[in-house]
Design a protein around this motif. Structure first.
Motif, PDB file in Angstrom:
ATOM      1  N   TRP A   1      -3.582   2.460  -6.056  1.00 46.88           N
ATOM      2  CA  TRP A   1      -3.878   1.860  -4.754  1.00 46.88           C
ATOM      3  C   TRP A   1      -5.337   1.436  -4.592  1.00 46.88           C
TER       4      TRP A   1
ATOM      5  N   LEU B   1       0.826  -1.208   0.000  1.00 40.63           N
ATOM      6  CA  LEU B   1       0.000   0.000   0.000  1.00 40.63           C
ATOM      7  C   LEU B   1       0.862   1.261   0.000  1.00 40.63           C
ATOM      8  N   GLU B   2       1.880   1.301   0.872  1.00 40.05           N
ATOM      9  CA  GLU B   2       2.722   2.492   0.963  1.00 40.05           C
ATOM     10  C   GLU B   2       3.500   2.732  -0.331  1.00 40.05           C
TER      11      GLU B   2
ATOM     12  N   LEU C   1       2.431   1.854  -3.380  1.00 39.09           N
ATOM     13  CA  LEU C   1       1.494   2.231  -4.443  1.00 39.09           C
ATOM     14  C   LEU C   1       0.994   3.670  -4.302  1.00 39.09           C
ATOM     15  N   LYS C   2       0.954   4.194  -3.092  1.00 42.15           N
ATOM     16  CA  LYS C   2       0.357   5.523  -2.876  1.00 42.15           C
ATOM     17  C   LYS C   2       0.940   6.624  -3.764  1.00 42.15           C
TER      18      LYS C   2
END
Length: 382
Positions: A108, A97-98, A100-101
């Motif tokens: 995301w 997630l971090e 992709l942000k």
């Protein structure tokens, strides 16, 4: 497409925390080319070397190259601190997630849409940016969440490269099926390729070279060695020169010998030496001892606490190994007598405990104190 990043200029070129770009990265040209070639040609890799040789920075350097940065999503997750499958899954999900942000909402959103099992553990700030806020207890079914993560990797809009750092940690989970479960998911996830990076050679070897284990013959084994002395010397001299300082090559030879060519320790001392060398000044071999002493002095309270917490038998064995440097035949009469230890049995019981605590390493019957600065502190104080 890769996102342009503003180039960061660094006052001290001897970086000791993380990857700061190609300008501050020494050599590893062959290793970089090899790993990129393996991954872009559909191979999974097991990258093995002792800790602090620079495995993680090498992988970040590989991922920064245009051939990867412009065409792949790249994820790096360190599972060294994990103790359960649920903790590993949480680390993996959070890392994805971090990463992709910065690629925008579309990137995301696709990941979060697949994570049905942990929706309640995702929160959003006032700007609509997501964060992985769940605790391990929020992951009710780690294998279900792991399935969702691999479903995302398989269906991502770009091919994915995933590093699982300190991979040998999975052997500590107490789950006899975890290797098979990960291996099966990796095998059928053809949109992603993996680097299983590890520092415990025996454990990594057992995972990947034992015919009885699920990962047998499923990866390209790659052992990372020391930086060549000539390459590191040229790197150090050039950076001193660029900043208007001079470096005696004997300094680098001294460090290479004292710290056995281990990247982190050489970089840490070079960082200190660079900071203490005035403009137009020259750093010479006599400066090394003072720099090392100052580094050790800063950590002295931590080392004192470590020794205070150890049982006496373990602390005495740790000191004995430090004094020998490369300790062999540690249960022999000679070793016991030389260091005034109690008995072979006391050493036999202390050694596994010290290895488990990460204070000692063992390779082919040779024992060393893991933290080389700690070893010097032990020699100096005991």
């Amino acid at each position: 497409m890769s996102m342009a990043k503003e180039k960061v200029k660094i006052d001290n070129p001897f970086v000791t925390t993380g990857y700061a770009g190609a300008e501050y990265f020494c050599d590893r040209e062959k290793e970089t080319a090899d790993i990129i070639r393996y991954l872009t040609n559909g191979n999974n890799v097991a990258l093995i070397s002792p800790r602090r040789y620079g495995k993680s920075d090498l992988l970040r350097h590989c991922f920064a190259q245009k051939v990867i940065a412009d065409h792949y999503y790249t994820f790096i997750v360190d599972i060294y601190s994990t103790k359960t499958v649920a903790e590993m899954v949480a680390k993996l999900g959070s890392a994805i997630l971090e990463t992709l942000k910065p690629n925008g909402k579309k990137a995301w959103e696709k990941f979060l849409a697949i994570l049905a099992s942990v929706q309640s553990g995702i929160s959003f700030d006032i700007n609509g940016q997501p964060s992985w806020t769940m605790s391990v207890g929020d992951i009710q079914s780690p294998t279900a969440t792991l399935d969702e993560i691999f479903t995302y990797l398989q269906n991502a809009d770009r091919p994915c490269l995933v590093v699982i750092d300190e991979f040998q940690q999975i052997t500590k989970y107490g789950d006899p099926n975890i290797e098979a479960e990960i291996r099966t998911r990796v095998q059928y996830c053809n949109n992603a390729h993996f680097v299983f990076s590890g520092s415990r050679r025996q454990l990594m070897g057992a995972i990947f070279t034992s015919p009885a284990r699920p990962f047998y013959q499923s990866v390209t084994l790659y052992h990372l060695g020391r930086l060549p002395l000539d390459k590191y010397t040229a790197f150090c001299v050039a950076h001193f020169k660029e900043k208007g300082k001079n470096l005696d090559e004997a300094v680098v030879s001294r460090l290479y010998s004292q710290f056995d060519g281990v990247t982190y320790y050489m970089q840490r001392v070079m960082n200190e030496l660079f900071s203490k060398t005035a403009a137009n000044g020259t750093c010479v071999e006599d400066d090394v001892s003072k720099a090392v002493d100052e580094i050790i002095a800063v950590s002295s309270p931590i080392y004192e606490d470590l020794m205070y917490q150890l049982p006496e038998k373990q602390s005495r064995v740790l000191i004995a190994v430090a004094k020998d440097g490369n300790a062999e035949n540690v249960t022999s009469g000679k070793f016991i007598k030389r260091h005034g230890l109690v008995s072979p049995n006391s050493v036999k019981s202390a050694i596994p405990a010290l290895i488990d605590k990460g204070l000692l390493t063992q390779d082919k019957g040779i024992y060393k104190v893991y933290d080389l600065f700690f070893a010097l502190w032990l020699i100096k104080n005991f």
